[in-house]
Design a protein around this motif. Structure first.
Motif, PDB file in Angstrom:
ATOM      1  N   TRP A   6      80.905   7.821  12.132  1.00  0.00           N
ATOM      2  CA  TRP A   6      82.119   8.585  11.805  1.00  0.00           C
ATOM      3  C   TRP A   6      83.274   8.114  12.684  1.00  0.00           C
ATOM      4  O   TRP A   6      84.384   7.849  12.217  1.00  0.00           O
ATOM      5  CB  TRP A   6      81.803  10.064  12.044  1.00  0.00           C
ATOM      6  CG  TRP A   6      82.924  11.017  11.778  1.00  0.00           C
ATOM      7  CD1 TRP A   6      83.220  11.610  10.586  1.00  0.00           C
ATOM      8  CD2 TRP A   6      83.883  11.494  12.726  1.00  0.00           C
ATOM      9  NE1 TRP A   6      84.314  12.416  10.735  1.00  0.00           N
ATOM     10  CE2 TRP A   6      84.731  12.376  12.030  1.00  0.00           C
ATOM     11  CE3 TRP A   6      84.099  11.278  14.081  1.00  0.00           C
ATOM     12  CZ2 TRP A   6      85.788  13.026  12.644  1.00  0.00           C
ATOM     13  CZ3 TRP A   6      85.149  11.919  14.694  1.00  0.00           C
ATOM     14  CH2 TRP A   6      85.989  12.790  13.971  1.00  0.00           C
ATOM     15  N   ARG A  10      86.850   5.832  11.821  1.00  0.00           N
ATOM     16  CA  ARG A  10      88.226   6.199  12.190  1.00  0.00           C
ATOM     17  C   ARG A  10      88.884   5.125  13.035  1.00  0.00           C
ATOM     18  O   ARG A  10      90.040   4.777  12.840  1.00  0.00           O
ATOM     19  CB  ARG A  10      88.240   7.530  12.959  1.00  0.00           C
ATOM     20  CG  ARG A  10      88.403   8.735  12.095  1.00  0.00           C
ATOM     21  CD  ARG A  10      87.124   9.097  11.412  1.00  0.00           C
ATOM     22  NE  ARG A  10      87.285  10.164  10.435  1.00  0.00           N
ATOM     23  CZ  ARG A  10      86.401  10.415   9.499  1.00  0.00           C
ATOM     24  NH1 ARG A  10      85.315   9.668   9.390  1.00  0.00           N
ATOM     25  NH2 ARG A  10      86.587  11.401   8.657  1.00  0.00           N
ATOM     26  N   ILE A  14      92.205   2.700  12.253  1.00  0.00           N
ATOM     27  CA  ILE A  14      93.411   2.597  13.077  1.00  0.00           C
ATOM     28  C   ILE A  14      93.678   1.139  13.450  1.00  0.00           C
ATOM     29  O   ILE A  14      94.822   0.673  13.410  1.00  0.00           O
ATOM     30  CB  ILE A  14      93.280   3.501  14.326  1.00  0.00           C
ATOM     31  CG1 ILE A  14      93.310   4.972  13.875  1.00  0.00           C
ATOM     32  CG2 ILE A  14      94.390   3.235  15.320  1.00  0.00           C
ATOM     33  CD1 ILE A  14      92.871   5.955  14.924  1.00  0.00           C
ATOM     34  N   ILE A  16      92.900  -1.516  11.707  1.00  0.00           N
ATOM     35  CA  ILE A  16      93.415  -2.232  10.530  1.00  0.00           C
ATOM     36  C   ILE A  16      94.887  -1.895  10.320  1.00  0.00           C
ATOM     37  O   ILE A  16      95.711  -2.771  10.055  1.00  0.00           O
ATOM     38  CB  ILE A  16      92.585  -1.877   9.274  1.00  0.00           C
ATOM     39  CG1 ILE A  16      91.137  -2.329   9.451  1.00  0.00           C
ATOM     40  CG2 ILE A  16      93.176  -2.539   8.046  1.00  0.00           C
ATOM     41  CD1 ILE A  16      90.172  -1.628   8.535  1.00  0.00           C
ATOM     42  N   MET A  17      95.223  -0.606  10.453  1.00  0.00           N
ATOM     43  CA  MET A  17      96.627  -0.215  10.288  1.00  0.00           C
ATOM     44  C   MET A  17      97.509  -0.919  11.317  1.00  0.00           C
ATOM     45  O   MET A  17      98.584  -1.416  10.977  1.00  0.00           O
ATOM     46  CB  MET A  17      96.770   1.302  10.437  1.00  0.00           C
ATOM     47  CG  MET A  17      96.352   2.068   9.207  1.00  0.00           C
ATOM     48  SD  MET A  17      96.900   3.770   9.258  1.00  0.00           S
ATOM     49  CE  MET A  17      95.675   4.509  10.323  1.00  0.00           C
ATOM     50  N   TRP A  54      89.903  -8.007  11.279  1.00  0.00           N
ATOM     51  CA  TRP A  54      89.101  -8.429  10.130  1.00  0.00           C
ATOM     52  C   TRP A  54      87.669  -7.915  10.292  1.00  0.00           C
ATOM     53  O   TRP A  54      87.069  -7.408   9.335  1.00  0.00           O
ATOM     54  CB  TRP A  54      89.126  -9.948   9.959  1.00  0.00           C
ATOM     55  CG  TRP A  54      88.654 -10.337   8.602  1.00  0.00           C
ATOM     56  CD1 TRP A  54      87.394 -10.723   8.265  1.00  0.00           C
ATOM     57  CD2 TRP A  54      89.399 -10.279   7.391  1.00  0.00           C
ATOM     58  NE1 TRP A  54      87.320 -10.932   6.907  1.00  0.00           N
ATOM     59  CE2 TRP A  54      88.531 -10.672   6.355  1.00  0.00           C
ATOM     60  CE3 TRP A  54      90.722  -9.946   7.083  1.00  0.00           C
ATOM     61  CZ2 TRP A  54      88.951 -10.728   5.029  1.00  0.00           C
ATOM     62  CZ3 TRP A  54      91.126 -10.013   5.772  1.00  0.00           C
ATOM     63  CH2 TRP A  54      90.253 -10.397   4.764  1.00  0.00           C
ATOM     64  N   LEU A  57      87.739  -4.366   9.589  1.00  0.00           N
ATOM     65  CA  LEU A  57      87.832  -4.143   8.144  1.00  0.00           C
ATOM     66  C   LEU A  57      86.446  -4.218   7.500  1.00  0.00           C
ATOM     67  O   LEU A  57      86.080  -3.370   6.690  1.00  0.00           O
ATOM     68  CB  LEU A  57      88.754  -5.197   7.525  1.00  0.00           C
ATOM     69  CG  LEU A  57      88.884  -5.138   6.006  1.00  0.00           C
ATOM     70  CD1 LEU A  57      90.170  -4.453   5.637  1.00  0.00           C
ATOM     71  CD2 LEU A  57      88.819  -6.492   5.374  1.00  0.00           C
ATOM     72  N   LEU A  58      85.673  -5.238   7.913  1.00  0.00           N
ATOM     73  CA  LEU A  58      84.350  -5.415   7.318  1.00  0.00           C
ATOM     74  C   LEU A  58      83.431  -4.259   7.704  1.00  0.00           C
ATOM     75  O   LEU A  58      82.651  -3.764   6.895  1.00  0.00           O
ATOM     76  CB  LEU A  58      83.757  -6.762   7.742  1.00  0.00           C
ATOM     77  CG  LEU A  58      84.570  -7.986   7.311  1.00  0.00           C
ATOM     78  CD1 LEU A  58      83.920  -9.254   7.797  1.00  0.00           C
ATOM     79  CD2 LEU A  58      84.744  -8.024   5.808  1.00  0.00           C
ATOM     80  N   HIS A  60      84.455  -1.222   8.464  1.00  0.00           N
ATOM     81  CA  HIS A  60      84.973  -0.077   7.716  1.00  0.00           C
ATOM     82  C   HIS A  60      84.438  -0.104   6.277  1.00  0.00           C
ATOM     83  O   HIS A  60      83.978   0.915   5.760  1.00  0.00           O
ATOM     84  CB  HIS A  60      86.501  -0.146   7.723  1.00  0.00           C
ATOM     85  CG  HIS A  60      87.195   1.091   7.257  1.00  0.00           C
ATOM     86  ND1 HIS A  60      87.557   2.106   8.101  1.00  0.00           N
ATOM     87  CD2 HIS A  60      87.600   1.467   6.030  1.00  0.00           C
ATOM     88  CE1 HIS A  60      88.150   3.047   7.410  1.00  0.00           C
ATOM     89  NE2 HIS A  60      88.195   2.700   6.134  1.00  0.00           N
ATOM     90  N   ALA A  61      84.478  -1.316   5.683  1.00  0.00           N
ATOM     91  CA  ALA A  61      83.992  -1.471   4.311  1.00  0.00           C
ATOM     92  C   ALA A  61      82.497  -1.172   4.243  1.00  0.00           C
ATOM     93  O   ALA A  61      82.021  -0.491   3.323  1.00  0.00           O
ATOM     94  CB  ALA A  61      84.276  -2.884   3.821  1.00  0.00           C
ATOM     95  N   VAL A  65      80.984   1.731   1.944  1.00  0.00           N
ATOM     96  CA  VAL A  65      80.082   1.434   0.828  1.00  0.00           C
ATOM     97  C   VAL A  65      78.714   2.056   1.066  1.00  0.00           C
ATOM     98  O   VAL A  65      78.083   2.572   0.138  1.00  0.00           O
ATOM     99  CB  VAL A  65      79.987  -0.097   0.610  1.00  0.00           C
ATOM    100  CG1 VAL A  65      78.852  -0.462  -0.310  1.00  0.00           C
ATOM    101  CG2 VAL A  65      81.288  -0.615   0.045  1.00  0.00           C
ATOM    102  N   THR A  67      78.125   4.817   2.623  1.00  0.00           N
ATOM    103  CA  THR A  67      78.273   6.238   2.305  1.00  0.00           C
ATOM    104  C   THR A  67      78.215   6.463   0.798  1.00  0.00           C
ATOM    105  O   THR A  67      77.503   7.357   0.310  1.00  0.00           O
ATOM    106  CB  THR A  67      79.620   6.771   2.841  1.00  0.00           C
ATOM    107  OG1 THR A  67      79.751   6.383   4.195  1.00  0.00           O
ATOM    108  CG2 THR A  67      79.710   8.268   2.718  1.00  0.00           C
TER     109      THR A  67
ATOM    110  N   TYR B  79      95.818  -0.432  -1.252  1.00  0.00           N
ATOM    111  CA  TYR B  79      95.719  -0.316   0.203  1.00  0.00           C
ATOM    112  C   TYR B  79      96.604   0.821   0.708  1.00  0.00           C
ATOM    113  O   TYR B  79      96.180   1.641   1.523  1.00  0.00           O
ATOM    114  CB  TYR B  79      96.126  -1.638   0.862  1.00  0.00           C
ATOM    115  CG  TYR B  79      96.240  -1.522   2.355  1.00  0.00           C
ATOM    116  CD1 TYR B  79      95.092  -1.497   3.148  1.00  0.00           C
ATOM    117  CD2 TYR B  79      97.470  -1.363   2.980  1.00  0.00           C
ATOM    118  CE1 TYR B  79      95.179  -1.339   4.514  1.00  0.00           C
ATOM    119  CE2 TYR B  79      97.564  -1.208   4.338  1.00  0.00           C
ATOM    120  CZ  TYR B  79      96.421  -1.196   5.103  1.00  0.00           C
ATOM    121  OH  TYR B  79      96.514  -1.018   6.460  1.00  0.00           O
ATOM    122  N   LEU B  90      92.743  11.725   8.858  1.00  0.00           N
ATOM    123  CA  LEU B  90      92.823  11.655  10.321  1.00  0.00           C
ATOM    124  C   LEU B  90      93.515  12.890  10.873  1.00  0.00           C
ATOM    125  O   LEU B  90      93.115  13.434  11.906  1.00  0.00           O
ATOM    126  CB  LEU B  90      93.583  10.396  10.753  1.00  0.00           C
ATOM    127  CG  LEU B  90      92.823   9.077  10.620  1.00  0.00           C
ATOM    128  CD1 LEU B  90      93.712   7.911  10.996  1.00  0.00           C
ATOM    129  CD2 LEU B  90      91.585   9.079  11.485  1.00  0.00           C
TER     130      LEU B  90
END
Lengths: 104, 130
Positions: A6, A10, A14, A16-17, A54, A57-58, A60-61, A65, A67, B79, B90
């Motif tokens: 979890w 999160r 953050i 990635i953003m 990156w 990102l992976l 996170h993906a 997926v 889940t 995105y 969040l």
């Protein structure tokens, strides 16, 4: 374990953003061409952070997926196969990202 | 098993879902799309970094194929939606806006925030891009 996933979900979101914002900042200050494009990936700040994001990102993906598959695929065997396929897909992408960082 | 004897009612035309559910479903669907497309994006990036020729080649392909440019725009939209819905999550994780009413308000806020962006990009795609 669930709490760690979890939290990772999160934190990677953050990261990635932040990477997207950094990329936007970089390319809003320079002309977009091959030189600036390669400089972006060579740069210690942007390039390293891109590689880090990156991987985030992976991850996170993968968590996302995982889940979704545990929610909608009841068969344990099928779940295993789908996750294995998706995992190897992600590994391929991760290796390419690290390769970019190493090759330039 | 008694568990499996529960009545199932799945007429999607008659089930009424609250706005929060739609926002959540869209968050999942956009995440799923991104999860399958984003990892692939490293390959054109890596290819374009090898040499100037490769870079120009990728540029040329993008200039020639409207569908690819459209795809990239849609990816960016997906995105952006995922980020908006994620930020909403969040904020909720910080124990803000957890009540049912607040959740509904923030879901509507998300839709109101995203709709103009969606339509402006759609407009751009329809009348300028291709």
């Amino acid at each position: 374990m669930g709490l760690i996933l979890w939290l990772l979900q999160r934190m990677s979101a953050i990261a990635i953003m932040c990477a997207v914002v950094l990329t936007y900042i970089y390319f809003s200050h320079v002309d977009f061409n091959f030189i600036s494009w390669t400089n972006y990936f060579r740069s210690p700040l942007y390039g390293t952070f891109f590689c880090f994001a990156w991987c985030a990102l992976l991850l996170h993906a993968w968590i996302g997926v995982w889940t979704i598959i545990t929610d909608y695929v009841p068969s344990r065997k099928l779940r295993f196969i789908l996750l294995g396929l998706y995992g190897s897909f992600l590994m391929l992408s991760a290796i390419s990202a690290l390769h970019i960082r190493g090759a330039i | 098993m008694a568990r499996n004897k529960r009545p199932v009612f799945l007429n999607l035309m008659q089930i009424h879902l609250p706005v929060t559910a739609w926002v959540s479903i869209a968050h999942r669907l956009s995440g799923l799309l991104l999860a399958f497309i984003m990892p692939i994006m490293i390959f054109p990036i890596g290819y374009s970094l090898v040499s100037v020729e490769n870079f120009e080649h990728v540029r040329q392909i993008l200039a020639q194929h409207c569908v690819l440019r459209m795809g990239l725009h849609i990816l960016a939209l997906t995105y952006l939606y995922h980020v908006f819905a994620g930020v909403r999550h969040l904020i909720m994780d910080c124990n803000i806006g957890l009540s049912r009413q607040a959740g509904k308000y923030s879901a509507w806020a998300l839709i109101i925030l995203f709709t103009p962006i969606l339509f402006s990009v759609m407009y751009h795609l329809a009348f300028q891009e291709c």
